[in-house]
Scaffold this active site. Sequence first.
Site, PDB file in Angstrom:
ATOM      1  N   ARG A  41      -1.585   1.217  -1.701  1.00  9.36           N
ATOM      2  CA  ARG A  41      -0.418   0.746  -2.451  1.00  9.36           C
ATOM      3  C   ARG A  41      -0.804  -0.344  -3.444  1.00  9.36           C
ATOM      4  O   ARG A  41      -0.356  -0.349  -4.590  1.00  9.36           O
ATOM      5  CB  ARG A  41       0.679   0.245  -1.509  1.00  9.36           C
ATOM      6  CG  ARG A  41       1.350   1.368  -0.725  1.00  9.36           C
ATOM      7  CD  ARG A  41       2.390   0.837   0.232  1.00  9.36           C
ATOM      8  NE  ARG A  41       1.763  -0.109   1.156  1.00  9.36           N
ATOM      9  CZ  ARG A  41       2.414  -1.007   1.876  1.00  9.36           C
ATOM     10  NH1 ARG A  41       3.720  -1.110   1.788  1.00  9.36           N
ATOM     11  NH2 ARG A  41       1.789  -1.805   2.701  1.00  9.36           N
ATOM     12  N   ASN A  59       4.867   3.163   1.804  1.00 14.65           N
ATOM     13  CA  ASN A  59       4.355   3.967   2.902  1.00 14.65           C
ATOM     14  C   ASN A  59       5.484   4.793   3.492  1.00 14.65           C
ATOM     15  O   ASN A  59       6.625   4.335   3.547  1.00 14.65           O
ATOM     16  CB  ASN A  59       3.773   3.087   4.007  1.00 14.65           C
ATOM     17  CG  ASN A  59       2.434   2.492   3.640  1.00 14.65           C
ATOM     18  OD1 ASN A  59       1.748   2.973   2.745  1.00 14.65           O
ATOM     19  ND2 ASN A  59       2.051   1.442   4.339  1.00 14.65           N
TER      20      ASN A  59
END
Length: 114
Positions: A41, A59
């Site tokens: 990320r 996520n």
Amino acid sequence: MTLEKPPFFGECLFGSGSHPGPVKVRAHAVFGGRVQGVFFRASTKECADSLGLTGWVRNLPDGRVEAVFEGEEANVRQVLDLCSASRAAIKVDSKLVKMSDATGEFEDFAVRHQ
């Protein structure tokens, strides 16, 4: 009678074509593989920011990572390629992408934490 020129292979058909400048698109992507707990990320945000894209990344409970990118088509395609590349601890095994017109709803690119 005039016939419209057909698009060449791979030509993007997003938008009305009546606006000047680069075409803005949206990509909704889901990446699978070893993509959680490996700074995926954070690296996605870094890439998106460097390309001037807006959207978000988060996520998913099943171990995949979901992202939405908006911006100039070439930059969106580039971030999708960069995110798909396996590197260091990251190993992307799958990528599902849905392309559409940009909505302009985002001001920046963010990492979401559910």
